[in-house]
Design a protein around this motif. Structure first.
Motif, PDB file in Angstrom:
ATOM      1  N   ALA A   1       0.850  -1.662   0.283  1.00  0.00           N
ATOM      2  CA  ALA A   1      -0.171  -0.211  -0.151  1.00  0.00           C
ATOM      3  C   ALA A   1       0.557   1.364   0.266  1.00  0.00           C
ATOM      4  O   ALA A   1       0.665   2.458  -0.918  1.00  0.00           O
ATOM      5  N   PHE A   2       1.753   1.339   0.399  1.00  0.00           N
ATOM      6  CA  PHE A   2       2.861   2.319   0.965  1.00  0.00           C
ATOM      7  C   PHE A   2       3.453   3.041  -0.720  1.00  0.00           C
ATOM      8  O   PHE A   2       3.467   4.084  -0.770  1.00  0.00           O
ATOM      9  N   LEU A   3       3.747   1.444  -1.150  1.00  0.00           N
ATOM     10  CA  LEU A   3       4.715   1.304  -2.557  1.00  0.00           C
ATOM     11  C   LEU A   3       3.369   1.753  -3.782  1.00  0.00           C
ATOM     12  O   LEU A   3       4.328   2.829  -4.242  1.00  0.00           O
ATOM     13  N   ILE A   4       2.320   1.535  -3.486  1.00  0.00           N
ATOM     14  CA  ILE A   4       1.903   1.656  -4.563  1.00  0.00           C
ATOM     15  C   ILE A   4       1.080   3.351  -4.984  1.00  0.00           C
ATOM     16  O   ILE A   4       0.500   4.055  -6.065  1.00  0.00           O
ATOM     17  N   LEU A   5       1.024   3.917  -3.829  1.00  0.00           N
ATOM     18  CA  LEU A   5       0.175   4.957  -3.171  1.00  0.00           C
ATOM     19  C   LEU A   5       1.782   6.288  -3.981  1.00  0.00           C
ATOM     20  O   LEU A   5       1.736   7.503  -3.839  1.00  0.00           O
ATOM     21  N   THR A   6       2.825   5.779  -3.102  1.00  0.00           N
ATOM     22  CA  THR A   6       4.352   6.956  -3.880  1.00  0.00           C
ATOM     23  C   THR A   6       4.195   7.163  -4.753  1.00  0.00           C
ATOM     24  O   THR A   6       4.211   8.597  -4.898  1.00  0.00           O
ATOM     25  N   MET A   7       4.226   6.876  -6.405  1.00  0.00           N
ATOM     26  CA  MET A   7       3.832   8.029  -7.573  1.00  0.00           C
ATOM     27  C   MET A   7       2.576   8.814  -7.349  1.00  0.00           C
ATOM     28  O   MET A   7       3.549   9.886  -7.898  1.00  0.00           O
ATOM     29  N   PRO A   8       1.665   8.124  -7.410  1.00  0.00           N
ATOM     30  CA  PRO A   8       0.463   9.545  -6.718  1.00  0.00           C
ATOM     31  C   PRO A   8       0.860  10.774  -6.238  1.00  0.00           C
ATOM     32  O   PRO A   8       0.545  11.804  -6.290  1.00  0.00           O
ATOM     33  N   ILE A   9       1.101   9.947  -4.662  1.00  0.00           N
ATOM     34  CA  ILE A   9       1.642  11.726  -3.968  1.00  0.00           C
ATOM     35  C   ILE A   9       2.788  12.508  -4.438  1.00  0.00           C
ATOM     36  O   ILE A   9       2.340  13.751  -4.616  1.00  0.00           O
ATOM     37  N   ALA A  10       3.502  11.548  -4.687  1.00  0.00           N
ATOM     38  CA  ALA A  10       5.003  12.256  -5.158  1.00  0.00           C
ATOM     39  C   ALA A  10       4.503  13.364  -6.775  1.00  0.00           C
ATOM     40  O   ALA A  10       4.603  14.454  -6.195  1.00  0.00           O
ATOM     41  N   ILE A  11       4.448  12.421  -7.386  1.00  0.00           N
ATOM     42  CA  ILE A  11       3.354  13.477  -8.459  1.00  0.00           C
ATOM     43  C   ILE A  11       2.606  14.560  -7.974  1.00  0.00           C
ATOM     44  O   ILE A  11       2.656  15.751  -8.823  1.00  0.00           O
ATOM     45  N   LEU A  12       1.780  14.424  -7.629  1.00  0.00           N
ATOM     46  CA  LEU A  12       0.898  15.577  -6.762  1.00  0.00           C
ATOM     47  C   LEU A  12       1.634  16.610  -5.961  1.00  0.00           C
ATOM     48  O   LEU A  12       1.675  17.536  -6.860  1.00  0.00           O
ATOM     49  N   GLY A  13       2.136  16.170  -5.503  1.00  0.00           N
ATOM     50  CA  GLY A  13       3.369  17.107  -4.419  1.00  0.00           C
ATOM     51  C   GLY A  13       4.329  17.726  -5.152  1.00  0.00           C
ATOM     52  O   GLY A  13       4.828  19.430  -5.248  1.00  0.00           O
TER      53      GLY A  13
END
Length: 457
Positions: A28-40
């Protein structure tokens, strides 16, 4: 100074089952990492470069400051997500500085002089997006191969093959591993068996891959988003300075109280005794009966002065504390209390308490028992003392005094509880007071200590 324990047991590496237990959280941490990083990246780049472009009209400065606070929010979110994924907590920077939070403008422009804000901005705009794309891609690819390989034999039969396949992956692998082989079997079966083997291998390696990718994010967060060692040292120095000041203040208060008690008690009685002896000397020849009466009164004055001096001497470390330890000292102290004391002294003989801890624990217990007897109107007191080893937090001595008195105790300035609180704070401990009106009163002193064996090492 914080002393590390040298006898701490080594950490055991997690077993394979434990790795699998953490797979859902790490996935769950890894799969949400890129969406959150791109949003940031989108939010931070937009606000920061917009503010940078408008900085010449002053208003842009506030937008740049806003982008720094937003970067702090995304960085904090990364630390929270890592903690939720099962990683050890990363010590966060000290954002609130007493010398910087003075007025609106100092608070507003504090991020410009705090390097942590710029590191958080760098993490949110550059480091995290790049690393997240890599780790997210590996996560998706590895999970897809593991699931497709182990379940493909179930659903692939329902997928139309079109005009047939001329390329079989298992043939390529076999030709690479066994050059010039003449294996002859159904290519569909061979491809299915190869996919199952490949899927099982990827599935078996899945926990290690997820753990490695999560640890990569954790290491980056510790290096970029964590607090600096210099900050920890600075806080330690400030805390030690405050503790030293509290200890000095507590000692000064105790000395003043002792001076006042001696002046109001034994000194007055000794002055009276001196006057009585002078009167006896004048009347000894002319009025022996009156002299005999004064002699009896002088004897009573001497006995009472001696009793008061003995009571005051309890504020010093008694010989029993040095000879037989804290447990025996507290037993002796409780036995002299005018109010019955239920004793629960659970201090092991091998606790190896430093002398300064034993002496202060004795003083604290003596003060609390005296307060309960004199001011609380209690008819029963419970004294409980024990030690505990909390592992990373070290060893603690817990001292509780509970009475059934009227309650309402509070650490008012200049009074006994305030002095006790300063003494405990000087030992880097904490004093807990729970005393509702009507009682009962529960006061606990929790004092950290380093065992003598560990400190000697």
């Amino acid at each position: 100074m914080t002393l590390e324990r040298t006898d701490a047991p080594p950490r055991r590496r997690p077993g394979y089952g434990a790795l699998w237990a953490s797979v859902p959280r790490e996935f769950a941490f890894l799969i949400l990492t890129m969406p959150i990083a791109i949003l940031g990246l989108v939010v931070l780049a937009t606000t920061f470069f917009t503010g940078l472009g408008l900085i010449f009209i002053v208003f842009g400065i506030f937008i740049v400051v806003a982008s720094l606070f937003i970067a702090r929010g995304f960085g904090t979110l990364e630390l929270v997500r890592l903690r939720w994924a099962g990683r050890p907590e990363v010590r966060r920077p000290a954002w609130d500085h007493a010398d910087r939070n003075q007025g609106f403008w100092r608070t507003m422009f504090a991020p410009f002089i705090d390097g942590h804000y710029w590191l958080y901005l760098l993490h949110g705009m550059v480091i995290n997006p790049i690393v997240s794309v890599v780790t997210w891609s590996i996560t998706v690819a590895w999970t897809s191969v593991a699931l497709a390989g182990t379940t493909g034999w179930i659903w692939q039969r329902y997928i139309p093959d079109g005009d047939g396949r001329d390329f079989w992956l298992h043939d390529v692998v076999l030709d690479f591993l066994v050059p010039g082989n003449t294996f002859d079997f159904d290519p569909q079966v061979g491809e299915t068996v190869f996919e199952i083997i490949l899927g099982v291998l990827f599935l078996l390696m899945l926990p290690f891959v997820f753990r490695g990718l999560t640890v990569l994010h954790d290491l980056i967060a510790r290096g970029v988003l964590g607090a600096w060692r210099s900050e920890a040292l600075e806080r330690e120095v400030q805390y030690l300075s405050a503790s030293r000041g509290a200890a000095v203040q507590a000692e000064d208060t105790s000395l003043r109280r002792l001076e006042r008690d001696i002046h109001d008690g034994p000194q007055q009685r000794l002055v009276r005794l001196q006057m009585d002896l002078a009167a006896i000397e004048r009347k000894l020849d002319g009025d022996p009966d009156s002299a005999r009466t004064l002699l009896f009164e002088a004897r009573d004055q001497a006995r009472e002065a001696l009793d008061e001096l003995r009571a005051l001497s309890r504020g010093f470390a008694p010989p029993i504390l040095q000879d037989r330890g804290l447990a025996a000292g507290l037993e002796s102290l409780a036995s002299r209390s005018p109010v019955p004391v239920t004793r629960e002294v659970e201090v092991p003989t091998d606790a190896a308490l430093p002398a300064v801890i034993e002496r202060n624990a004795y003083f604290i217990a003596a003060e609390l028992l005296t307060n309960a007897a004199k001011h609380a109107g209690a008819t029963g007191i419970r004294l409980r003392v024990s030690t505990r080893d909390t592992g990373e937090s070290g060893h603690w001595l817990d001292l509780w005094v509970i009475d059934n008195g009227r309650g309402g105790a509070a650490p008012a300035p200049g009074h006994g509880l305030a002095g006790l609180e300063e003494r405990v704070n000087g030992l880097r401990g904490m004093l807990v007071i729970d005393s509702p009106v009507g009682g009962p009163t529960t006061i606990g002193a929790h004092i950290p200590y380093v065992p003598l064996a560990a400190s000697a090492d």
